[in-house]
Write an enzyme that holds these catalytic residues in place. Sequence first.
Site, short mmCIF file in Angstrom:
data_model
loop_
_atom_site.label_atom_id
_atom_site.label_comp_id
_atom_site.label_asym_id
_atom_site.label_seq_id
_atom_site.Cartn_x
_atom_site.Cartn_y
_atom_site.Cartn_z
N HIS A 35 -0.37 15.57 6.44
CA HIS A 35 0.27 14.25 6.26
C HIS A 35 0.76 14.09 4.82
O HIS A 35 1.88 13.63 4.58
CB HIS A 35 -0.74 13.15 6.63
CG HIS A 35 -0.35 11.78 6.17
ND1 HIS A 35 0.78 11.13 6.62
CD2 HIS A 35 -0.94 10.92 5.31
CE1 HIS A 35 0.87 9.94 6.05
NE2 HIS A 35 -0.16 9.77 5.24
N HIS A 61 -1.36 9.76 -2.49
CA HIS A 61 -1.35 8.33 -2.17
C HIS A 61 -2.59 7.83 -1.43
O HIS A 61 -2.89 6.65 -1.46
CB HIS A 61 -0.07 7.92 -1.42
CG HIS A 61 -0.03 8.32 0.03
ND1 HIS A 61 0.41 9.55 0.46
CD2 HIS A 61 -0.38 7.65 1.16
CE1 HIS A 61 0.34 9.60 1.78
NE2 HIS A 61 -0.15 8.46 2.23
N ASP A 62 -3.32 8.70 -0.77
CA ASP A 62 -4.51 8.24 -0.05
C ASP A 62 -5.82 8.62 -0.76
O ASP A 62 -6.90 8.42 -0.20
CB ASP A 62 -4.52 8.81 1.38
CG ASP A 62 -3.53 8.08 2.30
OD1 ASP A 62 -3.37 6.86 2.14
OD2 ASP A 62 -2.94 8.74 3.17
N GLU A 65 -7.93 5.34 -1.51
CA GLU A 65 -8.39 4.70 -0.28
C GLU A 65 -9.39 5.54 0.50
O GLU A 65 -10.36 5.03 1.03
CB GLU A 65 -7.18 4.46 0.62
CG GLU A 65 -6.88 3.00 0.82
CD GLU A 65 -5.67 2.83 1.75
OE1 GLU A 65 -4.65 2.39 1.23
OE2 GLU A 65 -5.77 3.15 2.95
N ASP A 66 -9.15 6.83 0.58
CA ASP A 66 -9.93 7.65 1.52
C ASP A 66 -10.95 8.58 0.89
O ASP A 66 -11.79 9.13 1.60
CB ASP A 66 -8.98 8.52 2.37
CG ASP A 66 -8.11 7.69 3.29
OD1 ASP A 66 -8.44 6.51 3.50
OD2 ASP A 66 -7.11 8.22 3.79
N ASP A 122 5.41 7.15 4.13
CA ASP A 122 4.08 7.13 4.77
C ASP A 122 4.20 6.68 6.23
O ASP A 122 3.65 7.31 7.14
CB ASP A 122 3.19 6.17 3.97
CG ASP A 122 1.73 6.23 4.38
OD1 ASP A 122 1.26 7.31 4.80
OD2 ASP A 122 1.05 5.19 4.26
#
Length: 181
Positions: A35, A61-62, A65-66, A122
């Site tokens: 991704h 980008h994640d 958050e992750d 995204d």
Amino acid sequence: MSIDLVRLAKAADYAARRHVNQRRKGEAAEPYVNHLTEVALLLAEATDGEDPVLVMGGLLHDTIEDTGTTFADLRERFGTEVAELVVEVSDDKGLPKQERKRLQVETTVHKSRRAKLLKIADKTSNLRGLVLSPPAGWTKQRLADYVEWAGAVVRSCRGLNVALEAEFDHAHAEAKARFGA
Ligand code: ZN
């Protein structure tokens, strides 16, 4: 030596390591890094390779958050611009999911150009993922709701990049035809 190329390779390497145990939600359970590289590629092509900060942001980008990566981690490794971009596109995980989704629709319009392009890339990747490999256990309604929501987020950031928006529109139309949103 191209400093940008080295930083870009570092971002790809770092993203792959941070997300090493994560898989995509779809039934095919692709490695999550697929991704991230897809988002980075969409951004690189849409900007003719002229914005390394944006492409690094796509790869990373994640991470906040992750993977529990912090702003300070990113700033130290990739500089302030990249770190700020990642923060800009990260949801506040302290909020309930529905609230986070609502905020994306309402707040993306006020974000930077790079943040908006990243959101479009995204959502494009996520919609392609839904079509190729829908998550097991998602009802038709849930799939349709996601397609609808992705469309609403992207409506708030249009008008910046024709090529990228065309990629989104294509993915959105396919997902809509498939899931009847
Ligand atoms: Zn993402």
